[in-house]
Design a protein around this motif. Structure first.
Motif, mmCIF file in Angstrom:
data_model
loop_
_atom_site.group_PDB
_atom_site.id
_atom_site.type_symbol
_atom_site.label_atom_id
_atom_site.label_comp_id
_atom_site.label_asym_id
_atom_site.label_seq_id
_atom_site.Cartn_x
_atom_site.Cartn_y
_atom_site.Cartn_z
ATOM 1 N N PHE A 195 0.842 -1.196 0.000
ATOM 2 C CA PHE A 195 0.000 0.000 0.000
ATOM 3 C C PHE A 195 0.884 1.256 0.000
ATOM 4 N N LEU A 196 1.884 1.269 0.864
ATOM 5 C CA LEU A 196 2.793 2.406 0.962
ATOM 6 C C LEU A 196 3.604 2.575 -0.321
ATOM 7 N N HIS A 197 4.073 1.477 -0.883
ATOM 8 C CA HIS A 197 4.858 1.554 -2.113
ATOM 9 C C HIS A 197 4.050 2.112 -3.278
ATOM 10 N N GLU A 198 2.777 1.751 -3.370
ATOM 11 C CA GLU A 198 1.960 2.259 -4.470
ATOM 12 C C GLU A 198 1.804 3.772 -4.383
ATOM 13 N N LEU A 199 1.634 4.297 -3.184
ATOM 14 C CA LEU A 199 1.541 5.750 -3.016
ATOM 15 C C LEU A 199 2.849 6.423 -3.420
ATOM 16 N N ARG A 200 3.968 5.857 -2.999
ATOM 17 C CA ARG A 200 5.264 6.462 -3.298
ATOM 18 C C ARG A 200 5.598 6.382 -4.793
ATOM 19 N N ARG A 256 8.351 -3.610 -10.697
ATOM 20 C CA ARG A 256 7.279 -4.562 -10.374
ATOM 21 C C ARG A 256 5.898 -3.948 -10.592
ATOM 22 N N LEU A 257 5.724 -2.682 -10.220
ATOM 23 C CA LEU A 257 4.412 -2.052 -10.309
ATOM 24 C C LEU A 257 4.102 -1.504 -11.697
ATOM 25 N N LYS A 258 5.120 -1.010 -12.397
ATOM 26 C CA LYS A 258 4.890 -0.360 -13.690
ATOM 27 C C LYS A 258 5.305 -1.200 -14.885
ATOM 28 N N GLY A 259 6.094 -2.234 -14.654
ATOM 29 C CA GLY A 259 6.499 -3.093 -15.751
ATOM 30 C C GLY A 259 7.638 -2.547 -16.592
#
Length: 269
Positions: free
Chosen positions: A211-216, A252-255
């Motif tokens: 959750f924290l990583h997605e915000l950052r 990991r989140l954006k590819g």
């Protein structure tokens, strides 16, 4: 804010509040695994990081108003003291995220949303003030009709355990660039780390650190596109204490890598 026709929208989540009104058509929406009907007069207030999807019924299309805004609109300012923060901080997990307006209220509600959308599309003086006023009126309808529809045994304040997560979420939104840990949050909000971790999983379907990583990473993306800062500096400006961690999480989140993201998006522009 937008007014669009939909046949289907795949599962997704936001880090803002989504408020919508169905104008035409019929369909189904699934929020955190719970499904409900969509039909004219359905109001839905979707909280940050709730996973949802919707689709129209066969040979039909959903026409909807969709309004997105930051959660601090409800959690700060005098409106919070009037009870709007209860939409976040006091929501019972069993309380539906939607309201079905009675037929006699539909015309008034559509006129209000028409005015809200018209103001959003305009460039008149004091536009932000009028927008805020109209949005608060629309939210008041959600609260009033939702309260009227509650079963008697559902009225009253929710149990304390169900109220813990949203003050924490609000705090994380306000301090996600600072060093944060589950242990620190548990001490600040007097909730056991295991319980807090479990609540994040139940509410959002992901661990606190994710959750924290997605915000950052969302913040880092805005810096990549709006500035010429070196990527290493952006990593630290986004709350990461380690550049390798930032790079790994971003990929990991954006590819793609941060550099590829900046080059591709700038190229699209």
């Amino acid at each position: 804010m937008k007014k669009k026709k939909y046949t289907s929208v795949s599962p997704h989540r936001h880090d803002f509040i989504e408020f919508s009104l169905v104008l035409e058509g019929r369909g189904k929406e699934r929020i955190n695994g719970a499904e409900h009907d969509l039909r004219p007069g359905t109001l839905v207030l979707l909280l940050p990081y709730q996973i949802h999807e919707y689709r129209s019924l066969a040979d039909d299309r959903l026409t909807m108003y969709i309004c997105n805004f930051d959660m601090q609109l409800l959690a700060t300012g005098p409106e919070a003291a009037w009870g709007l923060d209860e939409l976040l901080l006091g929501r019972d997990p069993d309380q539906p995220a939607y309201v079905r307006l009675p037929e006699e209220a539909l015309g008034e509600t559509v006129r209000l949303w028409d005015a809200l959308y018209g103001e959003y599309e305009s460039s008149q003086a004091w536009r932000p003030i009028v927008l805020r006023s109209l949005l608060l009126q629309a939210l008041s309808q959600f609260v009033r009709h939702g309260s009227a529809a509650q079963e008697p045994n559902k009225k009253g304040r929710p149990a304390p355990s169900s109220r813990n997560i949203w003050p924490v979420v609000q705090y994380v939104y306000e301090h996600f660039l600072d060093p944060l840990s589950l242990q620190e949050l548990s001490e600040r909000f007097h909730v056991h780390p295991t319980q807090l971790s479990s609540q994040f999983g139940e509410q959002f379907g992901l661990h606190f650190v994710d959750f924290l990583h997605e915000l950052r990473i969302r913040h880092a993306c805005s810096l990549l596109l709006s500035s010429t800062l070196p990527i290493a500096q952006i990593a630290f400006e986004s709350g990461f204490s380690s550049y390798p961690t930032f790079s790994r999480v971003f990929l990991r989140l954006k590819g793609v890598t941060p550099r590829q993201y900046r080059e591709r998006r700038n190229g699209e522009r």
